[in-house]
Design an enzyme around this catalytic site. Sequence first.
Site, PDB file in Angstrom:
ATOM      1  N   SER A  50       0.860  -1.188   0.000  1.00 40.54           N
ATOM      2  CA  SER A  50       0.000   0.000   0.000  1.00 40.54           C
ATOM      3  C   SER A  50       0.895   1.237   0.000  1.00 40.54           C
ATOM      4  CB  SER A  50      -0.878  -0.015   1.246  1.00 40.54           C
ATOM      5  OG  SER A  50      -0.042   0.106   2.393  1.00 40.54           O
ATOM      6  N   ASP A  83      -1.036  -1.579  -3.997  1.00 44.17           N
ATOM      7  CA  ASP A  83      -2.395  -1.696  -3.468  1.00 44.17           C
ATOM      8  C   ASP A  83      -2.967  -0.286  -3.259  1.00 44.17           C
ATOM      9  OD1 ASP A  83      -4.617  -3.003  -2.415  1.00 44.17           O
ATOM     10  OD2 ASP A  83      -3.773  -3.159  -0.395  1.00 44.17           O
ATOM     11  N   ASP A 105      -7.229   3.173  -7.369  1.00 49.11           N
ATOM     12  CA  ASP A 105      -8.507   3.172  -6.662  1.00 49.11           C
ATOM     13  C   ASP A 105      -9.172   4.527  -6.851  1.00 49.11           C
ATOM     14  OD1 ASP A 105     -10.686   3.101  -5.068  1.00 49.11           O
ATOM     15  OD2 ASP A 105      -9.639   2.600  -3.209  1.00 49.11           O
ATOM     16  N   GLY A 224     -10.671  -6.884   1.115  1.00 47.38           N
ATOM     17  CA  GLY A 224     -11.229  -7.113   2.453  1.00 47.38           C
ATOM     18  C   GLY A 224     -11.588  -8.570   2.670  1.00 47.38           C
ATOM     19  N   SER A 225     -10.709  -9.469   2.231  1.00 50.84           N
ATOM     20  CA  SER A 225     -11.076 -10.891   2.228  1.00 50.84           C
ATOM     21  C   SER A 225     -10.422 -11.717   3.322  1.00 50.84           C
ATOM     22  CB  SER A 225     -10.754 -11.497   0.861  1.00 50.84           C
ATOM     23  OG  SER A 225     -11.626 -10.943  -0.087  1.00 50.84           O
ATOM     24  N   ASP A 268      -4.763  -9.186   4.226  1.00 52.39           N
ATOM     25  CA  ASP A 268      -3.761  -8.500   5.036  1.00 52.39           C
ATOM     26  C   ASP A 268      -4.008  -8.772   6.529  1.00 52.39           C
ATOM     27  OD1 ASP A 268      -1.806  -6.840   5.997  1.00 52.39           O
ATOM     28  OD2 ASP A 268      -2.754  -4.972   5.425  1.00 52.39           O
TER      29      ASP A 268
HETATM   30  P1  13P Z   1      -8.263  -7.441   4.890  1.00 53.30           P
HETATM   31  O1  13P Z   1      -8.220  -6.288   5.840  1.00 53.30           O
HETATM   32  O2  13P Z   1      -9.577  -8.159   4.939  1.00 53.30           O
HETATM   33  O3  13P Z   1      -7.124  -8.352   5.033  1.00 53.30           O
HETATM   34  O4  13P Z   1      -8.186  -6.835   3.421  1.00 53.30           O
HETATM   35  C1  13P Z   1      -6.968  -6.416   2.862  1.00 53.30           C
HETATM   36  C2  13P Z   1      -7.154  -5.710   1.576  1.00 53.30           C
HETATM   37  O5  13P Z   1      -8.197  -5.741   0.950  1.00 53.30           O
HETATM   38  C3  13P Z   1      -5.997  -4.971   1.039  1.00 53.30           C
HETATM   39  O6  13P Z   1      -6.326  -4.159  -0.051  1.00 53.30           O
END
Ligand code: 13P
Length: 349
Positions: A50, A83, A105, A224-225, A268
Amino acid sequence: MPLVSMRQLLDEAAKGGYGVGAFNVNNMEQIQAIMEAAQQTKSPVIIQASRGARQYAQDRYLYHLMLAAAELYPEIPIAMHQDHGNSFETCKSAIELGFTSVMMDGSLKADGKTPTEFEENVEVTRRVVDFAHERGVTVEGEIGVLGGIEDGHGAGGTGLEHVTDPDQAVEFAERTGVDALAIAIGTSHGAYKFSKKPDGSVLKMDILIEIHKRLPKTHLVMHGSSSVPKDLQDVVNQYGGKLKETWGVPVEEIQLGIQHGVRKINVDTDNRLAITGAIRKVLWESPEKFDPRDYNKPAREAMQKVVATRMTQFGQAGHAGDYSPLAIADIAKGYADGSLVTAPLVSAK
Ligand code: 13P
């Protein structure tokens, strides 16, 4: 093996019907953990940084750590991805540094917080695509807005406030020519995603399935996985942490997504939890210790375990040797001669 194009990596994943985890890094130990897991499971891999990570580690350190990974694991295809790029300039600097893939983004303004209008998103993403593809670099865009905040980036709130509209997703992909598209289906960044276990009625899998039907060649991305497993939360709390009860994205939902065009899965938080739990445990149990290796080593091992598990669950395990990397210059030629176009492109307004 040199760093490879993320587009090639995702095209291969689509052929093989599997997903590829994109794991965030900030330091050497995290890169080592991912590479050990990739070697252990024979997986191609996406390593992502990031803006916060680039600032924390400094670009040159990060880039040379990535080159070291590519040198030490020649049998593993590795894509290096920016990212959540927040502007054309962030993506440009990543490309100039040597990243083989960037995320623009444009769902948020450059402040990384305020949602943009559709046209603004198209315009900035298209500009990044033109610059990146000329140089053989992959582009991920985002339509709809993720919930939560990560490294100061994010609109906050739940993941269900700006769910992707499939019509907009199609128009966005066609007008920008992105290789990969992050869509908002109810996930959010960070540990606090859901206050109960989410099922198909919480995550908008029907929207994902429809977008894939209409954009079969655009690789879908789930942000966000993290699954935020209870056992990782428990280790943190057992050794003095104060995490509140929370649920992440169930792996079965991700696997359903993979059956419907999800090729890149961002993780992450799970790794952060694993690292923190391992460090807490050592310092709690052996307060006399002060050599950073005493806790960094178990932390690295804990992250490796999480990453290897995800690689197996996402299906990328065993695929590292399926293909030889194409030179980035050849990828650029593919974009120029039209053989690598993703969605039927219409001219930008
Ligand atoms: P998490 O916080 O669910 O791991 O998501 C990380 C993410 O989407 C990084 O761009």
